[in-house]
Design a protein around this motif. Sequence first.
Motif, PDB file in Angstrom:
ATOM      1  N   UNK A   1      76.409  -5.886  72.450  1.00 46.29           N
ATOM      2  CA  UNK A   1      76.823  -5.288  73.725  1.00 46.29           C
ATOM      3  C   UNK A   1      77.955  -6.090  74.363  1.00 46.29           C
ATOM      4  N   UNK A   2      77.882  -7.428  74.250  1.00 45.08           N
ATOM      5  CA  UNK A   2      78.955  -8.261  74.817  1.00 45.08           C
ATOM      6  C   UNK A   2      80.266  -8.026  74.068  1.00 45.08           C
ATOM      7  N   UNK A   3      80.163  -7.819  72.743  1.00 42.65           N
ATOM      8  CA  UNK A   3      81.371  -7.514  71.964  1.00 42.65           C
ATOM      9  C   UNK A   3      81.926  -6.148  72.349  1.00 42.65           C
ATOM     10  N   UNK A   4      81.027  -5.175  72.582  1.00 39.04           N
ATOM     11  CA  UNK A   4      81.478  -3.843  72.999  1.00 39.04           C
ATOM     12  C   UNK A   4      82.234  -3.922  74.318  1.00 39.04           C
ATOM     13  N   UNK A   5      81.764  -4.798  75.227  1.00 43.50           N
ATOM     14  CA  UNK A   5      82.463  -4.976  76.496  1.00 43.50           C
ATOM     15  C   UNK A   5      83.861  -5.540  76.275  1.00 43.50           C
ATOM     16  N   UNK A   6      83.940  -6.522  75.379  1.00 42.27           N
ATOM     17  CA  UNK A   6      85.256  -7.105  75.074  1.00 42.27           C
ATOM     18  C   UNK A   6      86.187  -6.066  74.468  1.00 42.27           C
TER      19      UNK A   6
ATOM     20  N   UNK B   1      81.187   9.259  80.827  1.00 44.23           N
ATOM     21  CA  UNK B   1      81.770   7.919  80.862  1.00 44.23           C
ATOM     22  C   UNK B   1      81.178   7.181  82.053  1.00 44.23           C
ATOM     23  N   UNK B   2      80.243   6.288  81.772  1.00 41.23           N
ATOM     24  CA  UNK B   2      79.598   5.541  82.848  1.00 41.23           C
ATOM     25  C   UNK B   2      80.607   4.651  83.571  1.00 41.23           C
TER      26      UNK B   2
ATOM     27  N   UNK C   1      87.229  11.746  94.678  1.00 46.91           N
ATOM     28  CA  UNK C   1      86.697  10.595  93.932  1.00 46.91           C
ATOM     29  C   UNK C   1      85.197  10.757  93.672  1.00 46.91           C
ATOM     30  N   UNK C   2      84.477  11.245  94.679  1.00 45.46           N
ATOM     31  CA  UNK C   2      83.029  11.449  94.521  1.00 45.46           C
ATOM     32  C   UNK C   2      82.742  12.535  93.486  1.00 45.46           C
ATOM     33  N   UNK C   3      83.504  13.644  93.550  1.00 44.73           N
ATOM     34  CA  UNK C   3      83.309  14.724  92.572  1.00 44.73           C
ATOM     35  C   UNK C   3      83.639  14.249  91.160  1.00 44.73           C
ATOM     36  N   UNK C   4      84.679  13.434  91.037  1.00 43.18           N
ATOM     37  CA  UNK C   4      85.074  12.898  89.735  1.00 43.18           C
ATOM     38  C   UNK C   4      83.980  11.984  89.183  1.00 43.18           C
ATOM     39  N   UNK C   5      83.394  11.159  90.063  1.00 41.40           N
ATOM     40  CA  UNK C   5      82.295  10.281  89.636  1.00 41.40           C
ATOM     41  C   UNK C   5      81.128  11.107  89.122  1.00 41.40           C
ATOM     42  N   UNK C   6      80.810  12.188  89.830  1.00 41.37           N
ATOM     43  CA  UNK C   6      79.696  13.051  89.409  1.00 41.37           C
ATOM     44  C   UNK C   6      79.972  13.660  88.036  1.00 41.37           C
ATOM     45  N   UNK C   7      81.189  14.153  87.835  1.00 37.42           N
ATOM     46  CA  UNK C   7      81.517  14.810  86.552  1.00 37.42           C
ATOM     47  C   UNK C   7      81.446  13.821  85.389  1.00 37.42           C
ATOM     48  N   UNK C   8      81.969  12.622  85.584  1.00 36.49           N
ATOM     49  CA  UNK C   8      81.916  11.624  84.501  1.00 36.49           C
ATOM     50  C   UNK C   8      80.481  11.157  84.246  1.00 36.49           C
ATOM     51  N   UNK C   9      79.680  11.085  85.300  1.00 36.17           N
ATOM     52  CA  UNK C   9      78.289  10.639  85.141  1.00 36.17           C
ATOM     53  C   UNK C   9      77.460  11.680  84.404  1.00 36.17           C
ATOM     54  N   UNK C  10      77.707  12.954  84.693  1.00 36.66           N
ATOM     55  CA  UNK C  10      76.903  14.039  84.128  1.00 36.66           C
ATOM     56  C   UNK C  10      77.542  14.697  82.906  1.00 36.66           C
ATOM     57  N   UNK C  11      78.808  14.360  82.633  1.00 37.95           N
ATOM     58  CA  UNK C  11      79.480  14.988  81.496  1.00 37.95           C
ATOM     59  C   UNK C  11      79.845  16.429  81.769  1.00 37.95           C
ATOM     60  N   UNK C  12      80.247  16.752  83.007  1.00 36.05           N
ATOM     61  CA  UNK C  12      80.614  18.115  83.386  1.00 36.05           C
ATOM     62  C   UNK C  12      82.106  18.316  83.143  1.00 36.05           C
ATOM     63  N   UNK C  13      82.442  19.101  82.127  1.00 36.20           N
ATOM     64  CA  UNK C  13      83.846  19.377  81.831  1.00 36.20           C
ATOM     65  C   UNK C  13      84.586  18.226  81.194  1.00 36.20           C
ATOM     66  N   UNK C  14      83.880  17.176  80.848  1.00 37.39           N
ATOM     67  CA  UNK C  14      84.493  15.992  80.231  1.00 37.39           C
ATOM     68  C   UNK C  14      83.399  15.170  79.570  1.00 37.39           C
ATOM     69  N   UNK C  15      83.742  14.401  78.524  1.00 36.73           N
ATOM     70  CA  UNK C  15      82.713  13.529  77.933  1.00 36.73           C
ATOM     71  C   UNK C  15      82.180  12.536  78.966  1.00 36.73           C
TER      72      UNK C  15
ATOM     73  N   UNK D   1      74.636   2.450  87.252  1.00 37.01           N
ATOM     74  CA  UNK D   1      74.530   1.021  86.952  1.00 37.01           C
ATOM     75  C   UNK D   1      73.176   0.660  86.348  1.00 37.01           C
ATOM     76  N   UNK D   2      72.133   1.402  86.697  1.00 38.19           N
ATOM     77  CA  UNK D   2      70.802   1.123  86.137  1.00 38.19           C
ATOM     78  C   UNK D   2      70.733   1.489  84.660  1.00 38.19           C
ATOM     79  N   UNK D   3      71.330   2.636  84.292  1.00 34.31           N
ATOM     80  CA  UNK D   3      71.256   3.113  82.901  1.00 34.31           C
ATOM     81  C   UNK D   3      72.363   2.553  82.027  1.00 34.31           C
ATOM     82  N   UNK D   4      73.538   2.240  82.625  1.00 28.12           N
ATOM     83  CA  UNK D   4      74.656   1.775  81.808  1.00 28.12           C
ATOM     84  C   UNK D   4      75.144   2.866  80.870  1.00 28.12           C
ATOM     85  N   UNK D   5      75.900   2.471  79.865  1.00 29.26           N
ATOM     86  CA  UNK D   5      76.432   3.445  78.905  1.00 29.26           C
ATOM     87  C   UNK D   5      77.200   2.742  77.811  1.00 29.26           C
ATOM     88  N   UNK D   6      77.822   3.533  76.926  1.00 29.30           N
ATOM     89  CA  UNK D   6      78.588   2.948  75.822  1.00 29.30           C
ATOM     90  C   UNK D   6      79.746   2.101  76.336  1.00 29.30           C
TER      91      UNK D   6
END
Length: 715
Positions: A438-443, A40-41, A24-38, A67-72
């Motif tokens: 941004x609120x619409x993007x969340x919805x 996704x915050x 789970x930790x490695x997966x979080x790192x890859x999604x945060x940094x875009x390693x091998x995948x787009x 959480x500080x930077x957020x994302x799309x």
Amino acid sequence: MDNYTELTLEELTKLASRREEDAQAELAYRYAMGVGTPKSAAKAAEWGEKAFSRGRTDIAPLLGKVFFNGGDDLAKDTAKAFKYFTEGANQGDAESICTLAIDYYAGKNGVERNCAKVYEYIFKVMMLGTGGEYVQSRARCHLGYMYANGCGVKKDLDEAVSWYLRAASKGYSDAYIGLVECFTELGDLKRALYYGEKACDSENEQVRLKAIELCNGIVRKSARGMAITPKRLSDEANAIDREIHNVIRELHERTDKDTSFDAEADRLVKNAETYARIGNYKRVFPAYERVTDEYPHDFRGWYNLARVFTDNFAVYSVFSVDDYGKREQAEYRDNMVYAQRTVDEGYCDAIENIRRMYSEGCVDLSVCEMVNTLYGIYAMDDCAEKAAEYARKYEEKITYLYENKPCVETALTLHLLLNVLNNDNIAKYNARVRQHNASLDQKVAQAVEDYTISLAQRMKIENPKDDETNDEALEDIREDAGIQAQIQEFRQSKKASFEYYDEISTMMHCDVYDSESFGAEKAYEGYKPARECEYNDGFVDFIVAFAEKCGIQMRGYSAFYSPQGREAYEKYISQCAHWDNVRMERFDKYISLREKYMVMNPAEDSIFVELAECIKEYNEYHHAFDKASASNVFKTVFKSKEAKEEVEETASDLENAKAKLLDMTERIKQRAREEIVALNEHYAQMHPECADYVITHTENILDEAVTESIEKLKA
């Protein structure tokens, strides 16, 4: 499994779904940094929090950043970021500590502003010595800021400079801004400009824009010496009141000696004046009203009622009262009109002078207060925001002042403040638009997630053998291009069902004066000072500086200078252009010189031919030494003496080659220093007038470049 970094995303996801915290930790790192995948915050946050809850607390700094930077697909959450940064700080993570320090300095995320805590955190980073060069440089820069501003420590500009220099030496460009501000405060404008120009070359756009603003201010300060001196309102009011009272006293002396007035009217006026003199103000007003009732043709009754309503014609500022004046102002105007209609010819000028001096005095005092307020706003850090608040509150009163006194102060103030107000309104509108979108993007993101889960559940029902769990079904959906296209189509249709707003991009960044359009559709349209009394060159300088601080470049305002000031202004602009040209010309020559000593082309200088021969000889001896040192077992056992002699001989040759190369390096450095000195002397002789505005490099500035270039050539 020990090494999760070698697993594919699919393999990691399966392990993470089985509650493997490391996966789970490695997966979080890859999604945060875009390693091998787009990137996704949202997924980084999801898997990271799961890992954190299962004991992987070391992932707290990563979660703080997410959480500080957020994302799309994830809105910023500073409260959660603060929580995870706090955990990271407790673990000794330097970047988390730095971020917490900023929160304590700004008083954000539910903590009170605490400068002592800031210093404690920053110093902790320095003591740990961890976090890499960037984090250490950032900490040094923060320490510089604290010493420069007396935050948590005693203010010490020299100490601040030393910390800023340490940060700047590692390429942390924010430190250059601190150096500019410190040297400006110390009065060393030359060094301030030097570091300002270094900051202007930064790749960080915010640093570059701030540096340009500071450099403009330094050049303007050193070239024109703009001085801001607020006036004391009480002194101004007293001076105006004294002038009016002198005219009032002369009028009363004349009326006292005048025997043409009706005796009974004269008695009533004198009674009212006696009441006023002994402080019986309740009877003053009825006494003068009786004069106007019984002797309406006597101007003294009307004139003295006007005196009563204005507290003896005491001037006031429109900013301190509602509706441009006290409630009694209407009564004053009416009574003054009646006084002018009934006044004897011999007293006409005196009554008109009192009316004019009082009206103009109130406007002058108000303009004085307005200018003082602008001086105060200019000194604030949030200058543009405060100016917009002031304009929003007093736009009508400032317009009123211009209409009553069209001059440089009122026209330029009104024009600038309305531009600043317009920019502020647009900025606030755009902020609301971004928040709304941004609120619409969340919805939309939530709707897409729900839709994807429903597809996975349907797939699980339709293919129970292939998809035993929701996670397996979701994985199949991610790999199915057709379903992904269907999800994307759903996303677009969902976005289309909401009303997104566009931001406004018409903010004022450059204001160019044009007599035909200046103040278009405003009360001051086409204004230009015409009378000598309207000019105020110092205020024009101030307004231009004020505008630049608010992010507006003002151009073409020479029309507002006096003829003498306009000539000086045009000369100043010409000087600035000349300084810029000389600065750029000299910088280009320095860059050419630097490239020469970085490339070291033998065709360009004979000394580089010698260098090439030295390097060739050095490499040959180095190769021979390596070969002699790499003795095999046979040489070691049977020919150790020969092998030793060979190694010693090649080592001696190599040392000689090294010494020769070092000598050549020093010769080249000396040549570079001579050329730098010659460049400095050339521009000092050719352009002595630019000495304070064109940077001269230290003679050893190319030493490091020479050393690096020779090391590369050796390799």
